[in-house]
Design an enzyme around this catalytic site. Structure first.
Site, PDB file in Angstrom:
ATOM      1  N   GLY A   1       2.118   1.576  -3.473  1.00 49.33           N
ATOM      2  CA  GLY A   1       0.963   1.792  -4.342  1.00 49.33           C
ATOM      3  C   GLY A   1       0.381   3.183  -4.223  1.00 49.33           C
ATOM      4  CG  ASP A   2      -0.291   6.904  -1.011  1.00 50.46           C
ATOM      5  OD1 ASP A   2      -1.383   7.345  -1.414  1.00 50.46           O
ATOM      6  OD2 ASP A   2       0.508   7.596  -0.343  1.00 50.46           O
ATOM      7  N   GLY A   3       2.047   5.921  -3.676  1.00 51.70           N
ATOM      8  CA  GLY A   3       2.894   6.799  -4.478  1.00 51.70           C
ATOM      9  C   GLY A   3       2.714   6.595  -5.972  1.00 51.70           C
TER      10      GLY A   3
ATOM     11  CB  ALA B   1      -0.946  -0.006   1.199  1.00 49.70           C
TER      12      ALA B   1
END
Length: 167
Positions: free
Chosen positions: A33-35, A30
């Site tokens: 994935g956020d970035g 996560a």
């Protein structure tokens, strides 16, 4: 398989050990994935309009906040492979030490699952799949509940996306 950004970074920084993706923490997935998802959104927003940075930030924020990601994953669930859905569930059900400031617990968990999926795809060098899912989500997500419901119904949800938060 096409070489993705992750492979290029690993080559440039001479990181040669291979990690079994199944052993990577869902919170770590996560995190990356956020970035990655934010980079996609920022790239799209900057390309669509030559606006001031403040406006670009506000537009981007509307698409990367937990509430938006929660609704986007609802739209995407019917499109996910079994493997992708399993990664999403791992991320959604992960115990995190932080909480979103402006999101419900349910939205925050679903958003964490969404981000874990993006991180997983990134680490697998599946750039085309990231872009396919992000484009569909961005094209069909509308902050207005009425528009959101119409897009969700238009795509045709299946029974597996109607489950509760925990499996």
């Amino acid at each position: 398989m096409e070489k993705g950004l992750n492979s290029i970074i690993r080559e440039k920084f001479e990181i040669d050990h291979n990690v079994d993706i199944r052993t990577v923490s869902p919170v770590t997935l996560a995190y990356i994935g956020d970035g990655i998802y934010e980079l996609v959104v920022r790239s799209v927003m900057a390309a669509r309009t030559n606006s001031k940075a403040g406006l670009l930030h506000r537009q981007t924020s509307q698409l990367v906040k937990a509430e938006a990601q929660s609704k986007m994953i609802d739209l995407l669930l019917p499109m996910l492979t079994d493997e992708e859905e399993a990664v999403y569930r791992r991320g959604r059900n992960a115990k995190t030490s932080t909480m979103a400031k402006n999101a419900s617990i349910g939205d925050y968990r679903k958003a964490t699952g969404f981000e874990a999926l993006m991180g997983y795809l990134y680490l697998q060098d599946q750039t085309e799949r990231i872009l396919e899912l992000a484009k569909f989500a961005m094209d069909h997500y509308h902050p207005s509940e009425k528009k959101y419901a119409e897009a969700k119904n238009h795509h045709g949800r299946n029974e597996k996306s109607d489950r509760g938060v925990k499996d």
